[in-house]
Design an enzyme around this catalytic site. Structure first.
Site, mmCIF file in Angstrom:
data_model
loop_
_atom_site.group_PDB
_atom_site.id
_atom_site.type_symbol
_atom_site.label_atom_id
_atom_site.label_comp_id
_atom_site.label_asym_id
_atom_site.label_seq_id
_atom_site.Cartn_x
_atom_site.Cartn_y
_atom_site.Cartn_z
ATOM 1 C CG ASP A 237 0.647 13.987 3.569
ATOM 2 O OD1 ASP A 237 1.436 15.175 4.334
ATOM 3 O OD2 ASP A 237 1.288 13.226 2.912
ATOM 4 C CE1 TYR B 81 3.868 12.874 -2.816
ATOM 5 C CE2 TYR B 81 1.926 13.424 -1.413
ATOM 6 C CZ TYR B 81 2.939 12.828 -1.619
ATOM 7 O OH TYR B 81 3.356 12.152 -0.366
ATOM 8 C CB ALA C 248 1.845 -2.441 1.719
ATOM 9 C CD GLU D 244 -13.566 -1.519 2.857
ATOM 10 O OE1 GLU D 244 -13.982 -1.394 1.900
ATOM 11 O OE2 GLU D 244 -12.526 -2.252 3.162
HETATM 12 P P1 NDP Z 1 -2.470 3.156 1.327
HETATM 13 O O1 NDP Z 1 -1.361 2.121 1.477
HETATM 14 O O2 NDP Z 1 -3.533 3.033 2.173
HETATM 15 O O3 NDP Z 1 -2.895 3.034 -0.302
HETATM 16 C C1 NDP Z 1 -4.120 3.480 -0.415
HETATM 17 C C2 NDP Z 1 -4.795 3.045 -1.582
HETATM 18 O O4 NDP Z 1 -5.188 1.697 -1.444
HETATM 19 C C3 NDP Z 1 -6.038 3.497 -2.335
HETATM 20 O O5 NDP Z 1 -5.634 5.099 -3.132
HETATM 21 C C4 NDP Z 1 -6.707 2.682 -3.104
HETATM 22 O O6 NDP Z 1 -5.889 2.230 -4.171
HETATM 23 C C5 NDP Z 1 -6.385 1.474 -2.060
HETATM 24 N N1 NDP Z 1 -7.440 1.294 -1.006
HETATM 25 C C6 NDP Z 1 -7.639 2.103 -0.133
HETATM 26 N N2 NDP Z 1 -8.723 1.904 0.685
HETATM 27 C C7 NDP Z 1 -9.005 0.667 0.153
HETATM 28 C C8 NDP Z 1 -10.382 -0.189 0.561
HETATM 29 N N3 NDP Z 1 -10.692 -0.119 1.585
HETATM 30 N N4 NDP Z 1 -10.468 -1.442 -0.515
HETATM 31 C C9 NDP Z 1 -9.613 -1.673 -1.447
HETATM 32 N N5 NDP Z 1 -8.553 -0.932 -1.980
HETATM 33 C C10 NDP Z 1 -8.499 0.193 -1.109
HETATM 34 O O7 NDP Z 1 -1.868 4.505 1.253
HETATM 35 P P2 NDP Z 1 -1.069 5.148 0.395
HETATM 36 O O8 NDP Z 1 -0.104 4.792 -0.243
HETATM 37 O O9 NDP Z 1 -2.059 6.005 -0.658
HETATM 38 O O10 NDP Z 1 -0.432 6.641 1.260
HETATM 39 C C11 NDP Z 1 -1.430 7.466 2.029
HETATM 40 C C12 NDP Z 1 -0.633 8.741 2.030
HETATM 41 O O11 NDP Z 1 0.526 8.790 2.584
HETATM 42 C C13 NDP Z 1 -0.381 9.276 0.479
HETATM 43 O O12 NDP Z 1 -1.465 9.939 -0.210
HETATM 44 C C14 NDP Z 1 0.501 10.455 1.034
HETATM 45 O O13 NDP Z 1 -0.128 11.651 1.571
HETATM 46 C C15 NDP Z 1 1.471 9.739 1.802
HETATM 47 N N6 NDP Z 1 2.650 8.981 1.501
HETATM 48 C C16 NDP Z 1 3.856 9.798 1.760
HETATM 49 C C17 NDP Z 1 5.085 9.146 1.152
HETATM 50 C C18 NDP Z 1 6.246 9.913 1.715
HETATM 51 O O14 NDP Z 1 7.266 9.605 1.350
HETATM 52 N N7 NDP Z 1 6.086 10.698 2.812
HETATM 53 C C19 NDP Z 1 4.930 8.095 0.332
HETATM 54 C C20 NDP Z 1 3.585 7.442 0.066
HETATM 55 C C21 NDP Z 1 2.598 7.954 0.554
HETATM 56 P P3 NDP Z 1 -6.878 1.729 -5.783
HETATM 57 O O15 NDP Z 1 -6.953 3.023 -6.512
HETATM 58 O O16 NDP Z 1 -5.804 0.829 -6.207
HETATM 59 O O17 NDP Z 1 -8.058 0.950 -5.171
#
Ligand code: NDP
Length: 330
Positions: free
Chosen positions: A49, A54, A211, A297
């Site tokens: 996605d 972005y 989240a 994970e």
């Molecule tokens: P999440 O809520 O799953 O957050 C992902 C983040 O959480 C990671 O980048 C990482 O950040 C942390 N994380 C992930 N796995 C773990 C783990 N196992 N243990 C600890 N920390 C973890 O999803 P996103 O907010 O990234 O959203 C996912 C996708 O959804 C986006 O990439 C995008 O494609 C889409 N999206 C679409 C939107 C829309 O308006 N349509 C808005 C937002 C997202 P860290 O670096 O802090 O560790």
């Protein structure tokens, strides 16, 4: 990997998919993007996605370069873009015909593909008639530049209007919506859209299952330096998610659920992802990861889905206290 139909369409997406928001460009350069995308693909993920907004297009450029390097057969994966925020000028933003077409062409170039499998209207545009957007999406599909079009964070009413227009004029209706969905944010997916799953066959590609990391429990004792919330460019997210009164209540809830996950022998991230997957109206859960170990994970969640028995789900509900009330006919 499990594969689920994208709503009523025949397309089957992996139940877990991979997105690039925040991570690509801000946390992952091209070689790290190759590494994480390879891990995702090897784990059975077939949907990647992206969006024009972005990192101002850089995320799509990185993904395009990674796709070129990985050289997967084009018929083995799906890639998306989203249109709305292309720039500051009125011609560069919104869902009018000019921007939707030009944004599509620009995304195709950056991603180095000749069609987008999924193309989303990133938000509703109240200053463009829905009919103009529906016709434009239909035309892009007729031209073979887009295969399925959808929306992100549109209201049920706006979606119904788009569907009605498409049906009336023999145009292609939206196939999917991309809403936020996780244990802390569930009303729209579970209540507002409830009539749309059978009504228009709506599929959902849900975002932020963790989240933004809050549901991993990692923010229980402050903000880790290597986390999203520590990024200067995302100070607005940190303020909104962690530093408001509402954010603090949610964080507390998330930390309690995280402790329960550990009791169950799952990581908090795995419990949060499994909880999203339990909902049959979710077509795919879009994961985000800033390193391969997180992705590994999160992919391992698929081996632990049986842990979420009815009783476990009830215990989670008791902690969340946010189950939406459905309209009577449901
Ligand atoms: P999440 O809520 O799953 O957050 C992902 C983040 O959480 C990671 O980048 C990482 O950040 C942390 N994380 C992930 N796995 C773990 C783990 N196992 N243990 C600890 N920390 C973890 O999803 P996103 O907010 O990234 O959203 C996912 C996708 O959804 C986006 O990439 C995008 O494609 C889409 N999206 C679409 C939107 C829309 O308006 N349509 C808005 C937002 C997202 P860290 O670096 O802090 O560790």
């Amino acid at each position: 990997m499990e594969y689920r139909r994208l709503g009523r369409s025949g397309l089957k997406l992996s139940a877990l998919s991979f997105g690039s928001w925040v991570t690509f460009s801000f946390q992952l350069d091209e070689s790290a993007a190759v590494e994480t995308m390879a891990a995702a693909y090897d784990g059975g993920i077939n949907f990647f996605d992206n969006a024009e907004v972005y990192a101002d297009g850089e995320s799509e450029r990185i993904m395009g370069a990674a796709l070129r390097k990985l050289n997967w057969s084009r018929d083995t994966y799906c890639v998306s873009s989203k249109v709305y925020w292309g720039g500051d000028l009125p011609t560069q933003r919104g869902l009018h015909r000019k921007h939707v077409v030009e944004a599509c062409h620009a995304a195709l170039q950056r991603l180095q593909v000749d069609h987008l499998d999924l193309y989303f209207c990133h938000r509703p545009d109240l200053e463009t008639p829905i009919e103009e957007t529906v016709r434009t999406m239909h035309d892009l599909i007729a031209q073979g530049k887009v295969l399925y079009w959808g929306t992100s964070e549109w209201s049920a009413q706006q979606l119904q209007e788009a569907y009605g227009i498409a049906r009336r004029w023999g145009l292609t209706p939206p196939t999917m919506e991309q809403p936020q969905y996780n244990m802390l944010h569930r009303d729209r997916v579970e209540r507002e859209y409830a009539p749309l799953y059978s009504g228009m066959g709506l599929g959902t590609t849900i975002w932020s299952p963790l989240a933004s990391g809050v549901l991993t429990g990692k923010y229980a004792d402050g903000i880790p330096k290597d986390s999203r919330m520590a990024l200067e460019d995302y100070a607005w997210l940190r303020e909104r998610v962690l530093e408001t009164d509402e954010g603090r209540v949610q964080l507390d809830k998330a930390n309690r659920v995280a402790a329960f996950a550990r009791e169950l022998g799952m990581s908090p991230a795995q419990l949060a992802i499994a909880w999203c997957l339990k909902n049959p109206d979710v077509s795919t859960v879009i994961l985000g990861a800033s390193r391969v170990s997180q992705l590994e994970e999160n992919l391992a969640t698929l081996d632990k889905l049986d842990t979420l028995t009815d009783e476990t789900m009830q215990r989670i509900e008791a902690m969340l206290q946010n189950k939406p009330e459905l309209p009577k006919q449901f």
